[in-house]
Design a protein around this motif. Sequence first.
Motif, PDB file in Angstrom:
ATOM      1  N   ALA A 146       0.833  -1.217   0.000  1.00 28.72           N
ATOM      2  CA  ALA A 146       0.000   0.000   0.000  1.00 28.72           C
ATOM      3  C   ALA A 146       0.860   1.257   0.000  1.00 28.72           C
ATOM      4  CB  ALA A 146      -0.928  -0.014   1.211  1.00 28.72           C
ATOM      5  N   ALA A 147       1.969   1.259   0.748  1.00 26.67           N
ATOM      6  CA  ALA A 147       2.815   2.457   0.821  1.00 26.67           C
ATOM      7  C   ALA A 147       3.432   2.763  -0.533  1.00 26.67           C
ATOM      8  CB  ALA A 147       3.908   2.258   1.872  1.00 26.67           C
ATOM      9  N   GLN A 148       3.914   1.732  -1.245  1.00 30.17           N
ATOM     10  CA  GLN A 148       4.503   1.960  -2.563  1.00 30.17           C
ATOM     11  C   GLN A 148       3.423   2.376  -3.567  1.00 30.17           C
ATOM     12  OE1 GLN A 148       6.769  -1.395  -3.883  1.00 30.17           O
ATOM     13  NE2 GLN A 148       8.407  -1.059  -2.391  1.00 30.17           N
ATOM     14  N   ARG A 149       2.292   1.752  -3.470  1.00 29.59           N
ATOM     15  CA  ARG A 149       1.203   2.092  -4.410  1.00 29.59           C
ATOM     16  C   ARG A 149       0.773   3.542  -4.211  1.00 29.59           C
ATOM     17  NH1 ARG A 149      -1.491  -2.114  -3.638  1.00 29.59           N
ATOM     18  NH2 ARG A 149      -2.925  -1.354  -2.024  1.00 29.59           N
ATOM     19  N   GLU A 150       0.679   3.987  -2.945  1.00 29.19           N
ATOM     20  CA  GLU A 150       0.286   5.372  -2.680  1.00 29.19           C
ATOM     21  C   GLU A 150       1.355   6.340  -3.160  1.00 29.19           C
ATOM     22  OE1 GLU A 150      -2.165   8.405  -1.708  1.00 29.19           O
ATOM     23  OE2 GLU A 150      -2.614   6.259  -1.753  1.00 29.19           O
ATOM     24  N   GLY A 151       2.630   5.981  -2.963  1.00 28.18           N
ATOM     25  CA  GLY A 151       3.710   6.839  -3.442  1.00 28.18           C
ATOM     26  C   GLY A 151       3.708   6.952  -4.950  1.00 28.18           C
ATOM     27  N   LEU A 152       3.462   5.834  -5.642  1.00 23.85           N
ATOM     28  CA  LEU A 152       3.392   5.865  -7.115  1.00 23.85           C
ATOM     29  C   LEU A 152       2.205   6.689  -7.596  1.00 23.85           C
ATOM     30  CD1 LEU A 152       4.352   2.168  -7.912  1.00 23.85           C
ATOM     31  CD2 LEU A 152       5.592   4.205  -8.653  1.00 23.85           C
ATOM     32  N   ARG A 153       1.065   6.579  -6.894  1.00 21.97           N
ATOM     33  CA  ARG A 153      -0.118   7.366  -7.298  1.00 21.97           C
ATOM     34  C   ARG A 153       0.157   8.853  -7.139  1.00 21.97           C
ATOM     35  NH1 ARG A 153      -5.161   3.910  -4.624  1.00 21.97           N
ATOM     36  NH2 ARG A 153      -5.112   2.184  -6.157  1.00 21.97           N
ATOM     37  N   LEU A 154       0.812   9.233  -6.042  1.00 18.77           N
ATOM     38  CA  LEU A 154       1.141  10.647  -5.846  1.00 18.77           C
ATOM     39  C   LEU A 154       2.097  11.136  -6.930  1.00 18.77           C
ATOM     40  CD1 LEU A 154       1.024  13.220  -4.146  1.00 18.77           C
ATOM     41  CD2 LEU A 154       2.884  12.305  -2.742  1.00 18.77           C
ATOM     42  N   ALA A 155       3.131  10.332  -7.238  1.00 18.23           N
ATOM     43  CA  ALA A 155       4.076  10.714  -8.291  1.00 18.23           C
ATOM     44  C   ALA A 155       3.390  10.786  -9.641  1.00 18.23           C
ATOM     45  CB  ALA A 155       5.231   9.711  -8.325  1.00 18.23           C
ATOM     46  N   ALA A 156       2.433   9.866  -9.887  1.00 22.32           N
ATOM     47  CA  ALA A 156       1.706   9.877 -11.168  1.00 22.32           C
ATOM     48  C   ALA A 156       0.848  11.129 -11.295  1.00 22.32           C
ATOM     49  CB  ALA A 156       0.852   8.623 -11.279  1.00 22.32           C
ATOM     50  N   ARG A 157       0.145  11.534 -10.202  1.00 19.07           N
ATOM     51  CA  ARG A 157      -0.671  12.752 -10.251  1.00 19.07           C
ATOM     52  C   ARG A 157       0.200  13.975 -10.515  1.00 19.07           C
ATOM     53  NH1 ARG A 157      -3.514  10.325  -5.909  1.00 19.07           N
ATOM     54  NH2 ARG A 157      -2.338  11.580  -4.408  1.00 19.07           N
ATOM     55  N   GLU A 158       1.353  14.042  -9.828  1.00 20.59           N
ATOM     56  CA  GLU A 158       2.247  15.186 -10.031  1.00 20.59           C
ATOM     57  C   GLU A 158       2.770  15.211 -11.467  1.00 20.59           C
ATOM     58  OE1 GLU A 158       5.241  14.707  -7.098  1.00 20.59           O
ATOM     59  OE2 GLU A 158       4.012  15.460  -5.430  1.00 20.59           O
ATOM     60  N   ALA A 159       3.126  14.028 -12.006  1.00 19.28           N
ATOM     61  CA  ALA A 159       3.618  13.978 -13.389  1.00 19.28           C
ATOM     62  C   ALA A 159       2.518  14.353 -14.380  1.00 19.28           C
ATOM     63  CB  ALA A 159       4.155  12.575 -13.688  1.00 19.28           C
ATOM     64  N   SER A 160       1.268  13.893 -14.090  1.00 16.28           N
ATOM     65  CA  SER A 160       0.150  14.211 -14.982  1.00 16.28           C
ATOM     66  C   SER A 160      -0.158  15.701 -14.959  1.00 16.28           C
ATOM     67  CB  SER A 160      -1.076  13.404 -14.571  1.00 16.28           C
ATOM     68  OG  SER A 160      -2.181  13.710 -15.400  1.00 16.28           O
ATOM     69  N   GLU A 161      -0.134  16.304 -13.756  1.00 17.41           N
ATOM     70  CA  GLU A 161      -0.393  17.748 -13.654  1.00 17.41           C
ATOM     71  C   GLU A 161       0.695  18.559 -14.340  1.00 17.41           C
ATOM     72  OE1 GLU A 161      -0.729  18.428  -9.523  1.00 17.41           O
ATOM     73  OE2 GLU A 161      -2.684  17.432  -9.298  1.00 17.41           O
TER      74      GLU A 161
END
Length: 256
Positions: free
Chosen positions: A162-177
Amino acid sequence: MQIDWTTFALEIVNFLALLWILKRFLYRPVLDVLARRRAEVERVRAEGEAAKAQAQALRQQYEARLADWEKEKAGLRAAFDAELAAERERQLKALQKSLADERARQAAQESHRQAELQGALEARAIRQAATFAARLLQRLADPALETRLLDLLIEDLAQLPAAQREGLRLAAREASEANAPARVVSAHALSEDSRKRLAAALAERLGTPLPLAFAEDGSLIAGLRIVIGPWQIKADLADELAFFAAGAEGPSAHGG
């Protein structure tokens, strides 16, 4: 011969007078002198006896003190011998402990040296094994193997902690923005179908679609890496060999 009684009487009187004079003026003083001399002799003798008694007492006191000193000296000698024996025992124990510590230190150093040598031999064996495996895998690597590794990576995305998945989701949102594409590096060029499956799997797992930038790197041998911000998702043979030889690296999500 006729006796003259008058003369005889006078002679007797003279004799008696002489005796009285001698007794009064000579004999009595002589007796007094003798008495004083006798008294002086007695005094001197008494003083001598007293001095002798005092000397005897002093001699006894000296002998007693000498005996006490001998006892004290014997006690001090015994105490010194006991202290010397205790010090000798302490020094012997300290020496034995020092020798034991030195032996332990040398044993630890030898054990450490053996461990370092063993580690060096193991590392050398691992490097040789990794080199051999890399050469073998380079000969076995083909697009089909890369496709299989892609499938494994997609499967592993669903099993991330869960911790890695949440970190990847945050990085993905920042990259998408920031409209910054995620980098996908593969050993061989991915087919269009593989690219679409990968994009769909990433969008599903990370909760946002991501633009992807594809590139090839033959040093991966087979498989691919996905870089999203500071995170990396890896499913390539080069990374597996490096992990086998030297361990994991950085903040990354490791697949396959």
